[in-house]
Design a protein around this motif. Structure first.
Motif, PDB file in Angstrom:
ATOM      1  N   PHE A 177       0.842  -1.186   0.000  1.00 36.35           N
ATOM      2  CA  PHE A 177       0.000   0.000   0.000  1.00 36.35           C
ATOM      3  C   PHE A 177       0.884   1.245   0.000  1.00 36.35           C
ATOM      4  N   ALA A 178       0.861   1.954  -1.124  1.00 36.74           N
ATOM      5  CA  ALA A 178       1.587   3.212  -1.274  1.00 36.74           C
ATOM      6  C   ALA A 178       0.889   3.999  -2.374  1.00 36.74           C
ATOM      7  N   LEU A 179       0.328   5.137  -2.026  1.00 39.62           N
ATOM      8  CA  LEU A 179      -0.424   5.934  -2.986  1.00 39.62           C
ATOM      9  C   LEU A 179       0.459   6.980  -3.632  1.00 39.62           C
ATOM     10  N   ASP A 180       0.369   7.108  -4.959  1.00 38.92           N
ATOM     11  CA  ASP A 180       1.084   8.194  -5.621  1.00 38.92           C
ATOM     12  C   ASP A 180       0.188   9.435  -5.661  1.00 38.92           C
ATOM     13  N   GLN A 181       0.711  10.508  -6.233  1.00 41.44           N
ATOM     14  CA  GLN A 181      -0.017  11.781  -6.220  1.00 41.44           C
ATOM     15  C   GLN A 181      -1.342  11.689  -6.964  1.00 41.44           C
ATOM     16  N   VAL A 182      -1.351  11.006  -8.119  1.00 44.63           N
ATOM     17  CA  VAL A 182      -2.581  10.876  -8.906  1.00 44.63           C
ATOM     18  C   VAL A 182      -3.661  10.149  -8.108  1.00 44.63           C
ATOM     19  N   GLU A 183      -3.270   9.082  -7.441  1.00 46.42           N
ATOM     20  CA  GLU A 183      -4.229   8.294  -6.668  1.00 46.42           C
ATOM     21  C   GLU A 183      -4.790   9.088  -5.497  1.00 46.42           C
ATOM     22  N   ARG A 184      -3.926   9.827  -4.818  1.00 47.04           N
ATOM     23  CA  ARG A 184      -4.395  10.645  -3.692  1.00 47.04           C
ATOM     24  C   ARG A 184      -5.331  11.759  -4.167  1.00 47.04           C
ATOM     25  N   GLU A 185      -4.962  12.421  -5.254  1.00 46.13           N
ATOM     26  CA  GLU A 185      -5.796  13.501  -5.766  1.00 46.13           C
ATOM     27  C   GLU A 185      -7.145  12.977  -6.237  1.00 46.13           C
ATOM     28  N   THR A 186      -7.158  11.768  -6.794  1.00 46.63           N
ATOM     29  CA  THR A 186      -8.414  11.177  -7.251  1.00 46.63           C
ATOM     30  C   THR A 186      -9.357  10.918  -6.086  1.00 46.63           C
ATOM     31  N   LEU A 187      -8.834  10.392  -5.001  1.00 47.18           N
ATOM     32  CA  LEU A 187      -9.659  10.159  -3.820  1.00 47.18           C
ATOM     33  C   LEU A 187     -10.269  11.459  -3.317  1.00 47.18           C
ATOM     34  N   ASP A 188      -9.478  12.535  -3.347  1.00 49.72           N
ATOM     35  CA  ASP A 188      -9.969  13.843  -2.902  1.00 49.72           C
ATOM     36  C   ASP A 188     -10.975  14.428  -3.886  1.00 49.72           C
ATOM     37  N   PHE A 198       1.943  -2.149   4.375  1.00 52.21           N
ATOM     38  CA  PHE A 198       1.602  -0.735   4.309  1.00 52.21           C
ATOM     39  C   PHE A 198       2.877   0.100   4.410  1.00 52.21           C
ATOM     40  N   LYS A 199       3.243   0.718   3.285  1.00 54.79           N
ATOM     41  CA  LYS A 199       4.387   1.635   3.286  1.00 54.79           C
ATOM     42  C   LYS A 199       3.945   3.058   3.554  1.00 54.79           C
ATOM     43  N   LEU A 221      -8.860 -15.719  10.186  1.00 59.39           N
ATOM     44  CA  LEU A 221      -9.130 -14.573   9.318  1.00 59.39           C
ATOM     45  C   LEU A 221      -9.346 -13.310  10.127  1.00 59.39           C
ATOM     46  N   VAL A 222     -10.225 -13.407  11.119  1.00 62.39           N
ATOM     47  CA  VAL A 222     -10.530 -12.235  11.938  1.00 62.39           C
ATOM     48  C   VAL A 222      -9.297 -11.777  12.706  1.00 62.39           C
ATOM     49  N   ASP A 223      -8.561 -12.732  13.262  1.00 64.31           N
ATOM     50  CA  ASP A 223      -7.369 -12.394  14.051  1.00 64.31           C
ATOM     51  C   ASP A 223      -6.319 -11.711  13.182  1.00 64.31           C
ATOM     52  N   PHE A 224      -6.114 -12.202  11.954  1.00 67.73           N
ATOM     53  CA  PHE A 224      -5.107 -11.628  11.064  1.00 67.73           C
ATOM     54  C   PHE A 224      -5.527 -10.213  10.634  1.00 67.73           C
ATOM     55  N   VAL A 225      -6.800 -10.022  10.352  1.00 63.40           N
ATOM     56  CA  VAL A 225      -7.293  -8.688   9.994  1.00 63.40           C
ATOM     57  C   VAL A 225      -7.066  -7.711  11.141  1.00 63.40           C
ATOM     58  N   LEU A 226      -7.388  -8.136  12.366  1.00 68.91           N
ATOM     59  CA  LEU A 226      -7.215  -7.263  13.535  1.00 68.91           C
ATOM     60  C   LEU A 226      -5.746  -6.930  13.762  1.00 68.91           C
ATOM     61  N   GLN A 227      -4.859  -7.902  13.516  1.00 65.62           N
ATOM     62  CA  GLN A 227      -3.427  -7.639  13.666  1.00 65.62           C
ATOM     63  C   GLN A 227      -2.959  -6.576  12.677  1.00 65.62           C
ATOM     64  N   ILE A 228      -3.378  -6.724  11.421  1.00 65.49           N
ATOM     65  CA  ILE A 228      -2.987  -5.753  10.391  1.00 65.49           C
ATOM     66  C   ILE A 228      -3.545  -4.374  10.742  1.00 65.49           C
ATOM     67  N   ASN A 229      -4.800  -4.334  11.167  1.00 62.85           N
ATOM     68  CA  ASN A 229      -5.424  -3.055  11.521  1.00 62.85           C
ATOM     69  C   ASN A 229      -4.707  -2.387  12.687  1.00 62.85           C
ATOM     70  N   GLU A 230      -4.409  -3.169  13.722  1.00 66.74           N
ATOM     71  CA  GLU A 230      -3.764  -2.603  14.908  1.00 66.74           C
ATOM     72  C   GLU A 230      -2.368  -2.085  14.571  1.00 66.74           C
ATOM     73  N   HIS A 231      -1.651  -2.829  13.752  1.00 64.51           N
ATOM     74  CA  HIS A 231      -0.280  -2.445  13.396  1.00 64.51           C
ATOM     75  C   HIS A 231      -0.255  -1.175  12.548  1.00 64.51           C
ATOM     76  N   ASN A 232      -1.345  -0.908  11.800  1.00 58.57           N
ATOM     77  CA  ASN A 232      -1.368   0.232  10.887  1.00 58.57           C
ATOM     78  C   ASN A 232      -2.407   1.291  11.272  1.00 58.57           C
ATOM     79  N   ASN A 233      -2.881   1.201  12.524  1.00 58.76           N
ATOM     80  CA  ASN A 233      -3.810   2.197  13.058  1.00 58.76           C
ATOM     81  C   ASN A 233      -5.065   2.349  12.195  1.00 58.76           C
ATOM     82  N   ILE A 234      -5.663   1.205  11.844  1.00 57.05           N
ATOM     83  CA  ILE A 234      -6.870   1.178  11.013  1.00 57.05           C
ATOM     84  C   ILE A 234      -8.024   0.624  11.832  1.00 57.05           C
TER      85      ILE A 234
END
Length: 334
Positions: A36-47, A76-77, A110-123
């Motif tokens: 996960f790494a967004l470039d400028q075009v991707e960020r501007e598109t979301l906005d 997540f970079k 599945l749930v445990d792995f999702v929660l680990q990823i979320n916790e590690h990346n503040n999601i």
């Protein structure tokens, strides 16, 4: 009295027209890279498109020595922008076909792995989406997995739905999920001929008849991606993702035969692969006109507007291939 009744009817009609003209679906994106790494075009598109939700592929589930295991989890970079994140888990059909599958154990993992990823990346996620092309033979275990996920987490559970699962719902069944997302792409076989496997309106029309009566609420996923079908002697060798006509035209050893057809004139190396003389390269993509056609057909067939339209997938190369006005237009129900 008649004038009063006519006046009430007129006001009612005006109200209906105004309500329908203001109806608009939300626009979201899938993110389908392993990093996960967004470039400028991707960020501007979301906005620019006021996107408030991103569906991020977290990991796949496949079989290793007969055991269901996570494959290529996301890294997540970059920090995720301030929007809602829905983790998406792609489960290979071989997993739910396996008689050795421990449904409870997999749901817990599945749930445990999702929660680990979320916790590690503040999601903080409120929903998990399961992407699996289940069949008649695998539906029993897949549905059991969905039921078990509901027991393991308070997050909502959604699932991707294929066209054949809508048309043959009485056979393939309806998963016990909070909502479904109809994947309105990958409709035909991948072949060396001139057909477009990503979208074919004639094929799609054969499956839309059951959409209005499908008992599960559906949102829609539409394609903005492209790929090249590389074939040799009428046999498909591989798919090369994220290539378009412009990429092929820049290669001096590739000659254009038709609108989407190209041929390799001499041995060459490009895009990370080796090509031989005579190899055929077919670009498959969906035009802006076809995207609008898809949304119009879906609205007519279902008789309603979806809450969301999700574009597959967020990538600057995909985004730059379209005028973003088409994205704004597609969410306006007509």
């Amino acid at each position: 009295m008649k004038k009063m009744i006519l006046g009430i009817l007129l006001l009612f009609c005006i109200s209906c027209v105004n309500t329908s003209s203001n109806t608009q679906s939300k626009l979201s994106f899938y993110y389908w890279k392993t990093t996960f790494a967004l470039d400028q075009v991707e960020r501007e598109t979301l906005d620019n498109l006021a996107v408030s939700k991103l569906y991020i592929r977290y990991f796949d589930i496949g079989l290793k020595n007969g055991t269901a295991v996570p494959i290529t989890p996301i890294v997540f970079k970059d920090a995720v922008p301030l929007l809602e994140v829905v983790p998406v888990i792609y489960i290979k059909n071989e997993v739910v076909l396996s008689e050795q599958l421990d449904v409870k154990k997999l749901a817990d993992q599945l749930v445990d792995f999702v929660l680990q990823i979320n916790e590690h990346n503040n999601i903080d996620s409120q929903e998990i989406q399961i992407d699996c092309d289940w069949t008649v033979n695998s539906k029993e275990r897949f549905f059991a997995l969905i039921d078990q996920l509901h027991k393991e987490t308070e997050m909502k559970i959604s699932a991707t739905i294929r066209l054949h699962q809508v048309k043959f719902a009485s056979k393939t069944g309806i998963p016990n999920v909070d909502r479904g997302v109809l994947m309105y792409y990958n409709m035909g076989r991948i072949a060396a001929d001139s057909l477009n496997s990503i979208y074919d309106r004639q094929i799609a029309q054969k499956y839309l008849g059951g959409l209005r009566d499908y008992p599960l609420h559906l949102d829609y996923a539409l394609p903005i991606y492209s790929w090249v079908v590389h074939s040799r002697e009428n046999q498909v060798i591989r798919l090369i993702s994220r290539l378009r006509e412009g990429d092929l035209k820049q290669q001096e050893n590739i000659k254009q035969l038709g609108k989407h057809q190209f041929v390799v004139t001499q041995e060459m190396e490009a895009f990370g692969f080796v090509f031989q003389p005579g190899d055929l390269l077919k670009v498959e993509r969906v035009s802006a006109e076809q995207i609008q056609e898809m949304t119009d057909d879906l609205y007519r067939a279902s008789g309603t507007c979806p809450n969301e339209i999700i574009l597959y997938d967020l990538n600057s190369k995909n985004i730059n291939s379209y005028d973003q006005e088409i994205f704004k237009e597609m969410v306006r129900c007509k």
